[in-house]
Design an enzyme around this catalytic site. Structure first.
Site, PDB file in Angstrom:
ATOM      1  N   GLN A 115      60.911  26.799   0.604  1.00  0.00           N
ATOM      2  CA  GLN A 115      60.362  27.687  -0.768  1.00  0.00           C
ATOM      3  C   GLN A 115      61.509  28.625  -1.112  1.00  0.00           C
ATOM      4  O   GLN A 115      62.261  27.826  -2.307  1.00  0.00           O
ATOM      5  CB  GLN A 115      59.297  28.481  -0.177  1.00  0.00           C
ATOM      6  CG  GLN A 115      57.847  28.049   0.263  1.00  0.00           C
ATOM      7  CD  GLN A 115      56.838  28.958   0.486  1.00  0.00           C
ATOM      8  OE1 GLN A 115      56.732  30.068   0.104  1.00  0.00           O
ATOM      9  NE2 GLN A 115      55.681  28.480   0.929  1.00  0.00           N
ATOM     10  N   ASN A 269      80.572  34.762  23.468  1.00  0.00           N
ATOM     11  CA  ASN A 269      80.691  35.619  22.439  1.00  0.00           C
ATOM     12  C   ASN A 269      79.149  36.369  21.963  1.00  0.00           C
ATOM     13  O   ASN A 269      79.226  36.948  20.872  1.00  0.00           O
ATOM     14  CB  ASN A 269      81.514  35.167  21.145  1.00  0.00           C
ATOM     15  CG  ASN A 269      81.898  36.166  20.092  1.00  0.00           C
ATOM     16  OD1 ASN A 269      82.160  37.316  20.752  1.00  0.00           O
ATOM     17  ND2 ASN A 269      81.688  36.046  18.978  1.00  0.00           N
ATOM     18  N   SER A 355      77.091  31.719  28.197  1.00  0.00           N
ATOM     19  CA  SER A 355      77.779  31.160  29.311  1.00  0.00           C
ATOM     20  C   SER A 355      77.050  31.860  30.482  1.00  0.00           C
ATOM     21  O   SER A 355      76.627  33.030  30.472  1.00  0.00           O
ATOM     22  CB  SER A 355      79.172  31.372  29.722  1.00  0.00           C
ATOM     23  OG  SER A 355      79.619  32.763  29.740  1.00  0.00           O
ATOM     24  N   ASP A 368      66.988  38.155  31.703  1.00  0.00           N
ATOM     25  CA  ASP A 368      66.085  37.295  32.098  1.00  0.00           C
ATOM     26  C   ASP A 368      66.477  36.583  33.489  1.00  0.00           C
ATOM     27  O   ASP A 368      65.691  36.320  34.294  1.00  0.00           O
ATOM     28  CB  ASP A 368      65.558  36.311  31.307  1.00  0.00           C
ATOM     29  CG  ASP A 368      64.777  36.825  29.952  1.00  0.00           C
ATOM     30  OD1 ASP A 368      63.472  37.400  30.576  1.00  0.00           O
ATOM     31  OD2 ASP A 368      65.017  36.619  28.840  1.00  0.00           O
ATOM     32  N   MET A1043      61.863  33.123  -6.716  1.00  0.00           N
ATOM     33  CA  MET A1043      62.418  33.615  -5.314  1.00  0.00           C
ATOM     34  C   MET A1043      61.565  32.789  -4.273  1.00  0.00           C
ATOM     35  O   MET A1043      61.287  33.199  -3.052  1.00  0.00           O
ATOM     36  CB  MET A1043      61.541  34.913  -5.229  1.00  0.00           C
ATOM     37  CG  MET A1043      60.578  35.359  -5.719  1.00  0.00           C
ATOM     38  SD  MET A1043      60.299  36.947  -6.290  1.00  0.00           S
ATOM     39  CE  MET A1043      58.709  36.934  -7.030  1.00  0.00           C
ATOM     40  N   SER A1085      51.359  38.881  -8.404  1.00  0.00           N
ATOM     41  CA  SER A1085      50.597  37.707  -8.470  1.00  0.00           C
ATOM     42  C   SER A1085      50.609  37.257  -9.930  1.00  0.00           C
ATOM     43  O   SER A1085      49.617  36.324 -10.148  1.00  0.00           O
ATOM     44  CB  SER A1085      49.394  37.532  -7.568  1.00  0.00           C
ATOM     45  OG  SER A1085      49.681  38.153  -6.308  1.00  0.00           O
ATOM     46  N   GLN A1199      52.166  29.356  -0.752  1.00  0.00           N
ATOM     47  CA  GLN A1199      52.007  30.424  -0.905  1.00  0.00           C
ATOM     48  C   GLN A1199      50.858  31.287   0.150  1.00  0.00           C
ATOM     49  O   GLN A1199      51.040  32.288   0.646  1.00  0.00           O
ATOM     50  CB  GLN A1199      51.568  30.954  -2.435  1.00  0.00           C
ATOM     51  CG  GLN A1199      52.637  30.774  -3.275  1.00  0.00           C
ATOM     52  CD  GLN A1199      53.980  31.806  -2.818  1.00  0.00           C
ATOM     53  OE1 GLN A1199      53.878  32.937  -3.115  1.00  0.00           O
ATOM     54  NE2 GLN A1199      55.004  31.099  -2.622  1.00  0.00           N
ATOM     55  N   GLU A1266      50.058  36.966  -3.488  1.00  0.00           N
ATOM     56  CA  GLU A1266      49.719  38.362  -2.567  1.00  0.00           C
ATOM     57  C   GLU A1266      48.557  38.212  -1.885  1.00  0.00           C
ATOM     58  O   GLU A1266      48.707  38.524  -0.696  1.00  0.00           O
ATOM     59  CB  GLU A1266      49.758  39.629  -3.400  1.00  0.00           C
ATOM     60  CG  GLU A1266      51.099  39.815  -3.907  1.00  0.00           C
ATOM     61  CD  GLU A1266      50.945  40.939  -5.160  1.00  0.00           C
ATOM     62  OE1 GLU A1266      50.401  40.807  -6.093  1.00  0.00           O
ATOM     63  OE2 GLU A1266      51.759  41.910  -4.899  1.00  0.00           O
TER      64      GLU A1266
HETATM   65  C1  LIG Z   1      70.311  36.374  19.560  1.00  0.00           C
HETATM   66  C2  LIG Z   1      70.336  36.871  20.795  1.00  0.00           C
HETATM   67  C3  LIG Z   1      69.043  36.502  21.880  1.00  0.00           C
HETATM   68  C4  LIG Z   1      69.263  36.547  23.186  1.00  0.00           C
HETATM   69  N1  LIG Z   1      68.233  36.670  23.959  1.00  0.00           N
HETATM   70  C5  LIG Z   1      68.270  36.686  25.247  1.00  0.00           C
HETATM   71  C6  LIG Z   1      67.052  36.865  26.087  1.00  0.00           C
HETATM   72  O1  LIG Z   1      65.994  36.596  25.772  1.00  0.00           O
HETATM   73  N2  LIG Z   1      67.104  36.996  27.211  1.00  0.00           N
HETATM   74  C7  LIG Z   1      68.208  37.390  27.916  1.00  0.00           C
HETATM   75  O2  LIG Z   1      68.501  37.812  29.105  1.00  0.00           O
HETATM   76  N3  LIG Z   1      69.559  37.235  27.309  1.00  0.00           N
HETATM   77  C8  LIG Z   1      69.592  37.227  25.977  1.00  0.00           C
HETATM   78  N4  LIG Z   1      70.751  37.269  25.109  1.00  0.00           N
HETATM   79  C9  LIG Z   1      71.798  37.646  25.848  1.00  0.00           C
HETATM   80  C10 LIG Z   1      72.662  36.488  26.377  1.00  0.00           C
HETATM   81  O3  LIG Z   1      71.953  35.788  27.343  1.00  0.00           O
HETATM   82  C11 LIG Z   1      74.208  36.926  26.696  1.00  0.00           C
HETATM   83  O4  LIG Z   1      74.769  37.468  25.483  1.00  0.00           O
HETATM   84  C12 LIG Z   1      75.082  35.792  27.346  1.00  0.00           C
HETATM   85  O5  LIG Z   1      74.309  35.166  28.472  1.00  0.00           O
HETATM   86  C13 LIG Z   1      76.316  36.165  27.375  1.00  0.00           C
HETATM   87  O6  LIG Z   1      77.104  35.083  27.808  1.00  0.00           O
HETATM   88  P1  LIG Z   1      78.343  34.866  26.917  1.00  0.00           P
HETATM   89  O7  LIG Z   1      78.931  33.606  27.168  1.00  0.00           O
HETATM   90  O8  LIG Z   1      78.243  34.782  25.384  1.00  0.00           O
HETATM   91  O9  LIG Z   1      79.448  36.033  26.991  1.00  0.00           O
HETATM   92  P2  LIG Z   1      80.600  36.922  26.165  1.00  0.00           P
HETATM   93  O10 LIG Z   1      79.972  37.786  25.117  1.00  0.00           O
HETATM   94  O11 LIG Z   1      81.449  35.949  25.871  1.00  0.00           O
HETATM   95  O12 LIG Z   1      81.033  37.875  27.299  1.00  0.00           O
HETATM   96  C14 LIG Z   1      80.144  38.806  27.780  1.00  0.00           C
HETATM   97  C15 LIG Z   1      80.839  39.602  28.783  1.00  0.00           C
HETATM   98  O13 LIG Z   1      81.183  38.890  30.088  1.00  0.00           O
HETATM   99  C16 LIG Z   1      82.431  38.781  30.375  1.00  0.00           C
HETATM  100  N5  LIG Z   1      82.487  37.637  30.973  1.00  0.00           N
HETATM  101  C17 LIG Z   1      82.331  36.574  30.360  1.00  0.00           C
HETATM  102  N6  LIG Z   1      82.510  35.522  31.479  1.00  0.00           N
HETATM  103  C18 LIG Z   1      83.214  35.844  32.371  1.00  0.00           C
HETATM  104  C19 LIG Z   1      83.532  35.292  33.645  1.00  0.00           C
HETATM  105  N7  LIG Z   1      83.505  34.144  33.815  1.00  0.00           N
HETATM  106  N8  LIG Z   1      84.142  36.408  34.705  1.00  0.00           N
HETATM  107  C20 LIG Z   1      84.232  37.641  34.324  1.00  0.00           C
HETATM  108  N9  LIG Z   1      83.606  38.184  33.250  1.00  0.00           N
HETATM  109  C21 LIG Z   1      82.991  37.398  32.224  1.00  0.00           C
HETATM  110  C22 LIG Z   1      83.194  39.389  29.114  1.00  0.00           C
HETATM  111  O14 LIG Z   1      84.391  39.876  29.543  1.00  0.00           O
HETATM  112  C23 LIG Z   1      82.405  40.021  28.622  1.00  0.00           C
HETATM  113  O15 LIG Z   1      82.366  41.622  28.650  1.00  0.00           O
HETATM  114  C24 LIG Z   1      70.747  37.250  23.970  1.00  0.00           C
HETATM  115  C25 LIG Z   1      71.822  37.150  22.898  1.00  0.00           C
HETATM  116  C26 LIG Z   1      71.643  36.918  21.459  1.00  0.00           C
HETATM  117  C27 LIG Z   1      72.886  37.157  20.883  1.00  0.00           C
HETATM  118  S1  FES Z   2      61.938  29.023   2.738  1.00  0.00           S
HETATM  119 FE1  FES Z   2      62.496  29.807   4.591  1.00  0.00          FE
HETATM  120  S2  FES Z   2      62.955  31.825   4.432  1.00  0.00           S
HETATM  121 FE2  FES Z   2      62.395  31.194   2.214  1.00  0.00          FE
END
Ligand SMILES: Cc1cc2nc3c(=O)[nH]c(=O)nc-3n(C[C@H](O)[C@H](O)[C@H](O)COP(=O)(O)OP(=O)(O)OC[C@H]3O[C@@H](n4cnc5c(N)ncnc54)[C@H](O)[C@@H]3O)c2cc1C
Ligand code: FES
Ligand code: FES
Length: 1334
Positions: A115, A269, A355, A368, A1043, A1085, A1199, A1266
């Protein structure tokens, strides 16, 4: 040892090599694609991984296995420095309208799944990545792939239907040679094939096949690079504020960690990124471990498996799934529990990036994974340059919020996940505010070892998340269960111990304290049932065991869209009435569609960021911008003093400062604006602004407080029909009740955006704005700059969604940006960050509705007195008009003989709320319908009977004396009941509820009567300008802003009919105040009604001019007639005008005709509620809508579906949370949950009422944007019905209160189960709540 280092980053984008010297570690892939490579198809929606708009595919080569991996990521969370050696594919890389469309792009477009289109490239890339990995996916795969992609427009059904065509499963079309979408249900529940009669929204036969051999190949150069055996060099990048080192070996990594123990390890990250972006954390150095192979190793042992800490959560999931299939079930108990949690953790994109080590180390209190790893006796291997050690992942490991026992110089190398042994059972559960892609509210895991052949507990471990600052062990509960039989009586003792040891203070951060405490019990109870079943299955216990409720259903069924086809007599050129695809759908699906922020930068362009108030009500003592001016790149700071013209906007006699002058009235009010060379610099500048405040007394936040202090924006509206006071004396029953309803964030996927370009002479400005009302933006900018309107041209190409939020608020933002452009004499762009947009621009009004109702024993309502209080926030904006619309809709579909209403907008110290799809009606009608439900409950009558009994019938008169015919309302009602097989559904629900204790179903059917057109008569006008060029092509301009609602598509259809040409010859480029002046907003609308008539007028003028030429040469072509006209000196350009209905309302006489006509609709919904958690699923929704003769059924159905889902969000899940001092907590998709794919009804059917006419609108159509928002309340009332059934099991009957949204929290607490009764709510006033019901 030290290795060679390089600062050259190398990766590929869409097959092209990208080399970046000294990349800035803070640059993410999204901004790199958009700003540097000008690949603007990938969109910014939130910046935090929560919306999926920026989804792209990343591919990597794995030399060990010689395979290429493709995975979807959210580009906003990927630092480019992490892409060394990777290939990125964006929406532009897979197909285009200029070359070849990719089937993924074609199908979403042709299935009407786009849309506004802002989410579309992200959807396309999620699906594309899935198909790269699995060309024949299952429906489950599709659902999983799309779970992290939000769409605010479509309601997801068309996206799923479009992509369903890739899947080969039986539930897809052509089952037994018959398209399932063509099977029409008839009242007796049978189905028949209506193939011949039922027109389809799209034709699958048109779709190109998927040809995996045509995909872009993985760059061979990257394979060679990965295969290279020479020692990998350390990559080193140095940005403005942060540096990044990326070693290629473990040894190097550990050396760096010793040198820089404070430097975080950058992996996915997904934790570090959001903390930098949203919390302003700065790390001068980060170390990436992505290139260290040891972190990805998987080692199998007889006891279990060591998984490298660098493995992504998706890799972990695949590994465990493989192990489950290869090992005995009894060995895989823990693996199964972990996979269950993983499947619901974040979105697929997040799991692809995050990770395992990063997850553990982030140590989220509501992680989790950590509870199940801890309960499962997992351990981690840590390594530093001097030591290796292993630590158990237990309560002691998680020290405090975000902290673990790992030392700064150590890294997590791997995680050990053991096999389970015979008799060892593991289970993990979570509850989250949304079924998918949402952090858990409470999560927990349990491992129990039973004595061989019995149910005696030999060992037990129970961990929780979400009930404290860390992952916690329920130690005392475990002790109490040790050596005991697994039985209900032992368990009931455990509940008290659990509550005792897992203490949550009433003001605990995150709120929902009572609910979280209930969840600790109910999840535990679920464990109990689950383990009991397992013991029974193993034959270790005998006899009957209570049933373990199945999970809520999740299979999406084929849906029905029923509409009338055009008659065979209609010319094939005439596009009116046909389900024509949205005119820009293909451009949107290929990423070619241009939104405001996709415009290339103008030379010397600056970027603007707002500094906002941190106080709810205070005097500004000093505004110090000196630090902001010192920030590198900052050019200027704009304050109210810089405004050359009007510094405030005036609505209803109340002023709203564009930038605060002497005092601030809410947290989030713009105080000043910082302009800088880049977005990042402007944001840093805004953060450096210092304001000294002097608090003013008694800010008002809640409606109760506003009512107490009579803090109102006048005019309020009173309305009365009959004699209510007298009528109350003669009724059988009088009942007083009420309902509170929370507000709603627009959450348009494209945030507020504007680009102001000074032309350089005669004080002329061109604006490119995302606004629903270009003329208002033009006028506001002109008044602010004190220049005439003829110097300001406002261009609107398209909006990435608006829903009412870009009517007035867009003008304010543009005016501030224009002042910056004026002062600096440079182009200035402002695109609000999602968090700022949510904080600053307001949304739907929260509302308190009270009623007193008088009714008879047979269910007739004789009198009702309703009061409405809407929380307007700090400025009037359109709030008094919203109060007015509420007063005019408080009858909804009911003819109540004596009816009184009062509606007022309350003035509070919160951000200013504004128009939102439905303009107060969705709030107003919830109150009326709740009142009707209360009446039914009081009388013990079926609520549909009370509705039916009181409904308008035939020729009727509203409470403001407007005559109308309610015939179609009743037709919709009857048709909906027939289509949904209402009586059969009710019987089935009753049966289900008898058989299930912990799951209940509920149904509801609600009607709507919605007034179309503006009550302010002057707004009912529109103009159009149509040019025919010499080659026969036609350019249409009109006042409507596109829009997503398809107004341009409909205008093309109108022009096609009037000019007798195919729509392919007609183009609409933009909406501009330069071509069509003095426009009215695209709102109410009324867009198609008004602009359609104006386009029709202009086209008819032109056709009349051509007519003599056509008559002279009837066999000629369109082009030849146009050409002749040109040489005959006939003007080929015309303006059209529509003087719309003279609506009026005389409030003194309580009489008027404020609307042109009414749109009617009826919606049935059925839900299944998990009473233990309050989680629910909409099993089925059937909507019958009277849209007159639809100009475009695919647009109209789109809509209806989109508005319904927005309503479902409003009434059942979307919750704005404000702190006790007026601070908005919910500032992004992580905290504010709009419906996702998992929330669409499993069976979602739309029927357009056939054979209806509407003499008041173009071609007998009706406005539809709407009304269906309110139909989402059917889900609310169905939940209430299910709760009512649950209460009945506890011996409770009659009226009970359930406020909106009926979140799992509210629904669960309302069931009044034995668990909720164990956890009484804390006494209001005895503590400071974390969040307010405002
Ligand atoms: C949109 C979104 C939704 C999410 N939903 C959930 C959810 O539903 N349930 C849930 O449980 N989590 C959720 N998360 C969290 C997510 O699981 C964690 O952010 C993620 O697992 C972190 O891993 P990373 O590799 O990105 O860590 P990074 O961001 O790269 O690092 C995180 C931290 O870990 C440290 N680190 C990383 N690797 C190591 C290592 N090997 N040794 C020592 N330190 C280390 C780093 O120094 C840093 O401090 C969500 C995150 C986002 C952004
Ligand atoms: S079509 Fe999905 S946000 Fe507008
Ligand atoms: S912008 Fe990246 S997920 Fe929302």
């Amino acid at each position: 040892m030290s290795t060679a280092s390089s600062n050259t980053l190398l990766f590929f984008v869409n097959g092209k090599k990208v080399e970046v010297q000294n990349a800035d570690p803070e640059t993410n892939l999204l901004s790199y694609l958009r700003d540097k490579l000008r690949l603007t198809g990938t969109k910014y929606g939130c910046g935090g991984g929560g919306c999926g708009a920026c989804t792209v595919m990343v591919s990597r080569y794995q030399p060990r296995t010689k395979t290429i991996f493709h995975f979807s990521v959210t580009a906003c969370l990927v630092p480019i420095c992490q892409l060394h050696g990777a290939a990125v594919t964006t929406v532009e890389g897979i197909g285009s309208t200029k070359t070849r469309l990719h089937p993924v792009q074609e199908r979403i477009a042709k299935a009407n799944g786009s849309q506004c289109g802002f989410c579309t490239p992200g959807m396309v890339m999620s699906m594309y990545t899935l198909l790269r990995n699995k060309p024949q996916p299952s429906m489950e795969d599709i659902r999983e792939a799309m779970s992290g992609n939000l769409c605010r427009c479509t309601g997801y059904r068309p996206i799923i239907d479009g992509y369903r065509t890739f899947c080969q499963e039986a539930n897809c079309c052509q089952l037994n040679g018959t398209c399932c979408q063509n099977r029409e249900r008839v009242p007796n529940g049978e189905e028949h094939n209506g193939l011949q009669d039922t027109p389809q929204l799209f034709d699958k036969g048109e779709f190109q096949p998927l040809d995996p051999t045509q995909e872009v190949i993985f760059p061979p150069e990257l394979i060679l690079m990965a295969e290279r055996t020479s020692p990998p060099e350390t990559l080193s990048f140095c940005g403005e504020r942060m540096s990044l080192l990326s070693p290629g070996s473990l040894e190097e990594l550990l050396e760096l960690k010793i040198k820089h123990p404070e430097a975080p390890l950058l992996m996915g990250n997904t934790h570090l990124g959001p903390s930098i972006k949203f919390k302003g954390v700065v790390h001068t150095l980060m170390i990436s471990a992505l290139r260290v192979q040891e972190l990805f190793a998987v080692t199998h042992t007889p006891e279990g498996v060591w998984v490298g800490a660098g493995c992504s959560l998706s890799e972990l999931l695949s590994l465990l799934q493989k192990l489950i299939s290869e090992n005995l079930p009894e060995q895989s108990e823990l693996f199964r529990a972990i996979t269950k949690q993983l499947r619901n953790l974040g979105s697929l994109q997040i799991r692809n990036m995050a990770s395992l080590g990063g997850h553990i180390m982030s140590a989220y209190p509501n992680s989790d994974l950590n509870p199940v790893l801890a309960a499962g006796n997992c351990k981690i291997s840590l390594v530093s340059s001097s030591e290796r050690r292993e630590l158990p992942l237990n309560q002691e490991f998680f020290v405090s919020f975000g902290k673990t026992l790992v030392r700064p110089e150590e890294i997590v190398l791997s995680v050990f996940i053991p096999f389970t042994t015979k008799g060892e059972l593991v289970s993990a559960l979570r509850h989250a505010p949304r079924k998918e892609t949402a952090f858990s509210t409470v999560t927990c895991a349990m491992r129990v070892l039973f004595s061989e052949g019995s149910s005696v507990v030999r060992d037990i471990s129970v961990y929780y998340g979400g009930v404290g600052a860390t992952t916690v062990k329920a130690e005392k509960t475990c002790q109490a269960l040790f050596n005991k039989e697994w039985s209900e009586s032992v368990l009931s003792q455990a509940y008290d111990i659990l509550l005792d040891e897992l203490v949550l203070p009433p003001s605990a951060p995150g709120g929902k304290v009572q609910f979280r405490r209930v969840l600790t019990l109910t999840l535990f109870f679920k464990f109990y049932l689950e383990l009991l079943q397992k013991l029974k299955h193993m034959g270790w216990i005998s006899g009957e065991v209570p049933e373990n409720p199945l999970p809520l259903p999740s299979d999406i069924q084929p849906s029905v869209q029923h509409f009338q086809s055009v008659s065979n007599a209609q010319s094939s050129h005439d596009a009116v009435g046909r389900p024509v695809m949205h005119k820009a759908a293909l451009s949107q699906a290929t990423g070619e569609a241009v939104y405001c922020d996709d415009m290339p930068p103008v030379q010397g362009e600056l970027y603007l960021a707002l500094a906002t108030s941190s106080k709810p009500y205070a005097k500004i003592k000093q505004l110090d911008v000196s630090a902001a001016l010192q920030v590198p790149g900052v050019v200027d700071v704009i304050t109210a003093e810089d405004i050359p013209g009007q510094k405030a906007r005036m609505d209803f006699g109340y002023n709203e400062d564009l930038l605060a002058q002497t005092e601030v009235l809410c947290v989030g009010q713009p105080v000043c604006a910082v302009v800088a060379d880049t977005k990042a610099h402007a944001k840093r500048g805004a953060a450096a602004v210092r304001v000294q405040y002097e608090d003013l007394p008694d800010p008002i936040f809640t409606l109760e407080d506003a009512i107490l202090k009579s803090s109102y924006f006048e005019p309020s509206r009173r309305i009365e029909k009959g004699n209510v006071t007298e009528a109350f004396k003669s009724v059988d029953h009088v009942y007083e009740g009420g309902i509170y309803m929370g507000g709603q964030e627009h959450f348009y996927m494209e945030t507020q955006s504007t680009l102001v370009v000074p032309v350089g002479e005669e004080r002329e400005f061109h604006l490119y704005v995302s606004t629903q009302w270009p003329s208002s933006t033009q006028v506001t900018v002109a008044e602010t700059l004190s220049i005439p309107s003829n110097r300001v041209v406002c261009h609107v190409k398209r909006l990435g969604g608006a829903f009412g939020g870009k009517v007035t608020k867009a003008a304010n933002l543009s005016a501030i940006t224009a002042v910056a452009a004026w002062k600096t004499n440079r182009a200035v762009r402002c695109v609000l960050e999602r968090g700022d947009d949510m904080l600053i621009t307001g949304g739907r009004h929260p509302l308190l509705g009270k009623y007193k109702v008088g009714f008879m024993n047979d269910g007739r309502i004789v009198a009702a007195d309703l009061e409405y209080y809407a929380n307007a926030g700090f400025s009037a904006d359109e709030s008094p008009l919203i109060a007015e619309k509420i007063a005019l809709h408080l009858d909804n579909a009911y003819n109540i003989p004596h009816l009184r209403g009062f509606a007022v907008a309350c003035r509070t110290n919160l951000p200013s709320n504004t128009s939102f799809r439905g303009f107060g009606v969705p709030q107003c009608m919830l109150v009326v319908e709740n009142m009707i439900t209360d009446v039914a409950m009081k009388l013990g009558m079926p609520v549909d009977k009370v509705r039916e009994l009181n409904m308008y019938r035939g020729p009727s008169v509203t409470h403001y004396k407007m005559e109308f015919d309610a015939k179609n309302l009743l037709l919709c009602w009857d048709e909906c009941k027939r289509r949904c097989e209402y009586n059969a559904r009710c019987r089935a629900v009753e049966q289900f509820n008898k058989q299930n204790q912990w799951k209940k179903r509920g149904v509801a059917i609600v009607p709507i009567k919605y007034g179309i057109a503006f009550a302010e008569s002057f707004l009912n006008q529109a103009a159009a300008l149509v040019h025919i060029y010499k080659d026969g092509s036609v350019l249409v301009a009109h006042a409507g802003a596109e829009m997503g609602q398809g107004v341009h598509t409909k205008m093309q259809q109108v022009a096609s009919r009037e000019l007798h040409i195919p729509i392919s010859k007609i183009y609409i480029s933009e909406t501009s105040t330069g071509t069509v002046p003095n426009t009215c907003p695209s709102a109410a609308s009324f867009g198609t009604d008004a602009n359609g008539m104006a386009v029709k007028d202009a086209c008819q003028i032109l056709y009349q001019r051509l007519k003599p030429i056509i008559d002279k040469n009837p066999e000629g072509s369109w082009e030849s007639w146009v050409n002749t006209a040109f040489f005959d000196k006939i003007s080929l350009s015309a303006t059209g005008f529509y003087r719309g209905p003279d609506t009026y309302m005389n409030w003194e006489e309580v009489e008027g005709r404020p609307y042109s006509y009414f749109t009617y609709g009826v919606c049935f919904s059925e839900v299944e509620l998990d009473c233990l958690t309050g989680d629910y699923r909409t099993l089925r929704t059937d909507i019958v809508m009277d849209v007159g003769r639809s100009i475009n059924p695919s647009v109209d159905i789109g809509q209806i579906e989109g508005a319904f889902i927005q309503g479902l969000g409003l009434y059942t899940m979307e919750e704005l949370k404000y702190g006790p001092s007026g601070v908005l907590y919910t500032r992004g998709p992580s905290q504010y949950k709009i419906p996702a794919v998992c929330d669409m009804p499993l069976s979602f059917n739309i029927y357009l009422l056939p054979d209806t006419d509407n003499p008041h609108a173009i071609y007998s159509s009706k406005g539809i944007g709407e009304p269906s928002v309110f139909l989402g309340s059917a889900v609310f009332f169905a939940i209430k019905d299910a709760v009512s059934a649950a209460r009945a099991d506890s011996g409770l009957s009659g009226v009970f209160s359930l406020d909106s949204p009926s979140t799992p929290e509210r629904a669960c607490l309302a069931t009044a189960s034995r668990f909720t009764q164990k956890v009484p709510a804390s006494k209001p006033g005895s503590f400071k709540p974390w969040a307010l019901d405002i």
